[in-house]
Scaffold this motif. Structure first.
Motif, PDB file in Angstrom:
ATOM      1  N   ASP A  61     -10.384   3.610   3.638  1.00  0.00           N
ATOM      2  CA  ASP A  61      -9.196   4.094   2.931  1.00  0.00           C
ATOM      3  C   ASP A  61      -7.956   3.815   3.777  1.00  0.00           C
ATOM      4  O   ASP A  61      -7.822   4.323   4.898  1.00  0.00           O
ATOM      5  CB  ASP A  61      -9.328   5.586   2.667  1.00  0.00           C
TER       6      ASP A  61
ATOM      7  N   ASN B 149      -3.706   4.437  -2.325  1.00  0.00           N
ATOM      8  CA  ASN B 149      -4.595   3.687  -3.230  1.00  0.00           C
ATOM      9  C   ASN B 149      -4.884   2.273  -2.752  1.00  0.00           C
ATOM     10  O   ASN B 149      -5.148   1.369  -3.560  1.00  0.00           O
ATOM     11  CB  ASN B 149      -4.029   3.658  -4.652  1.00  0.00           C
TER      12      ASN B 149
ATOM     13  N   PHE C 223      -7.385  -0.010  -0.105  1.00  0.00           N
ATOM     14  CA  PHE C 223      -8.681   0.078   0.557  1.00  0.00           C
ATOM     15  C   PHE C 223      -9.043  -1.286   1.140  1.00  0.00           C
ATOM     16  O   PHE C 223      -8.481  -2.318   0.745  1.00  0.00           O
ATOM     17  CB  PHE C 223      -9.757   0.533  -0.430  1.00  0.00           C
TER      18      PHE C 223
ATOM     19  N   ALA D 117     -13.483   1.408  -4.998  1.00  0.00           N
ATOM     20  CA  ALA D 117     -12.053   1.684  -4.846  1.00  0.00           C
ATOM     21  C   ALA D 117     -11.529   2.491  -6.036  1.00  0.00           C
ATOM     22  O   ALA D 117     -10.801   3.482  -5.869  1.00  0.00           O
ATOM     23  CB  ALA D 117     -11.281   0.375  -4.710  1.00  0.00           C
TER      24      ALA D 117
ATOM     25  N   ARG E 104     -12.417   6.201  -6.110  1.00  0.00           N
ATOM     26  CA  ARG E 104     -11.708   7.056  -5.149  1.00  0.00           C
ATOM     27  C   ARG E 104     -10.498   7.748  -5.787  1.00  0.00           C
ATOM     28  O   ARG E 104      -9.981   8.716  -5.242  1.00  0.00           O
ATOM     29  CB  ARG E 104     -11.213   6.213  -3.966  1.00  0.00           C
ATOM     30  N   THR E 105     -10.051   7.267  -6.935  1.00  0.00           N
ATOM     31  CA  THR E 105      -8.851   7.811  -7.583  1.00  0.00           C
ATOM     32  C   THR E 105      -9.178   8.581  -8.864  1.00  0.00           C
ATOM     33  O   THR E 105      -8.267   8.932  -9.613  1.00  0.00           O
ATOM     34  CB  THR E 105      -7.870   6.667  -7.926  1.00  0.00           C
TER      35      THR E 105
END
Length: 288
Positions: free
Chosen positions: A15, A19, A21, A45, A48-49
């Protein structure tokens, strides 16, 4: 890379904040980054959001440039929409200040609804009846073409058992389909849904274009044809685990103009349909 843990570590991106990566690469025998790795890292990726109560239900992607194995791949996630039931993300992968890959992915909260699904062929040969890639290398290694022998020699965290094994010494045209059993190696108990989807995405880019090759296999193969994945889409349906063999089943409705299309399904051994996929690839005969 020989176990599921090593694969999970490869797909788990660093990370960088905001946002962004970063991920490294591992070769599967090609001079370029494996498309399935980029797909799966992009899914990592995007996840992760995403809120924890939503799961990936579809992705649509394009491979724009060949990936460089020697440098990290940078991923940026754009949050396109967060609705009441769905979240949409756009992921861009880059190297050397160039975009090499783009993906749109949609995530859905779990809901109840009616069901139907495609049926697994009950007459298909079971994995216990078939040779794995490792078995083929052990039994026929000296007889295989150098390129095939080199590809099969790469250590992988997945075991593959094709239902039909063509004779490389006597190539023949075959039906436009491909069925391959696969199993994840190593300890893979208690994997969460996100990790399982990332791994299945990685695996989904193996064996796809074989279905498009098969009708012209007497004259064309990976040794005399330039190949590359052009795009890749997936749809995820039902939860699953990797505790038993799963079946990758593809068919090719068309090859034309140096491109081949393949589409298909992924089943559990007991017949549960967990995902579908589609891919168009470059199939360009090498001119001598």
């Amino acid at each position: 890379m020989q176990t599921s843990k090593e694969l999970i570590d490869l797909l788990d991106l660093k990370d960088l904040g905001e946002n962004n990566f970063s991920g490294n690469s591992y070769t599967i025998g090609s001079p370029h980054v494996f498309g399935g790795q980029v797909l799966a890292q992009a899914v990592n990726a995007a996840y992760r959001t995403i809120p924890e109560n939503r799961f990936l239900h579809s992705l649509h992607s394009y491979f724009l440039e060949a990936g460089d194995l020697t440098v990290p791949i940078n991923y940026h996630v754009a949050e396109m929409r967060n609705g009441g039931s769905f979240s949409t993300r756009r992921v861009t992968a880059s190297q050397h200040n160039k975009t090499i890959f783009i993906m749109a992915a949609s995530f859905h909260q779990k809901e109840d609804g009616f069901e139907h699904q495609a049926i697994l062929d009950p007459t298909i040969k079971q994995p216990e009846e078939l040779l794995s890639w490792e078995d083929m290398l052990t039994q026929f290694g000296d007889l295989l073409p150098k390129s095939t022998r080199s590809f099969l020699s790469v250590k992988r965290p997945i075991e593959f058992k094709p239902v039909r094994v063509p004779n490389p010494m006597d190539p023949k045209d075959l039906p436009a389909n491909e069925q391959v059993w696969f199993r994840l190696k190593g300890n893979h108990k208690n994997l969460d849904n996100r990790t399982k989807q990332e791994i299945l995405t990685y695996i989904s880019d193996y064996n796809v274009l074989n279905a498009a090759f098969n009708p012209n296999a007497s004259a064309h193969n990976f040794g005399n044809t330039q190949t590359a994945s052009l795009d890749h889409s997936m749809w995820f349906f039902r939860d699953f685990d990797f505790n038993d063999w799963m079946l990758f089943s593809a068919e090719s409705p068309n090859a034309f103009g140096a491109r081949g299309l393949a589409k298909g399904n992924i089943f559990t051994r007991d017949g549960k349909l967990v995902a579908s996929f589609a891919q168009e690839g470059l199939l360009r005969p090498v001119r001598k």
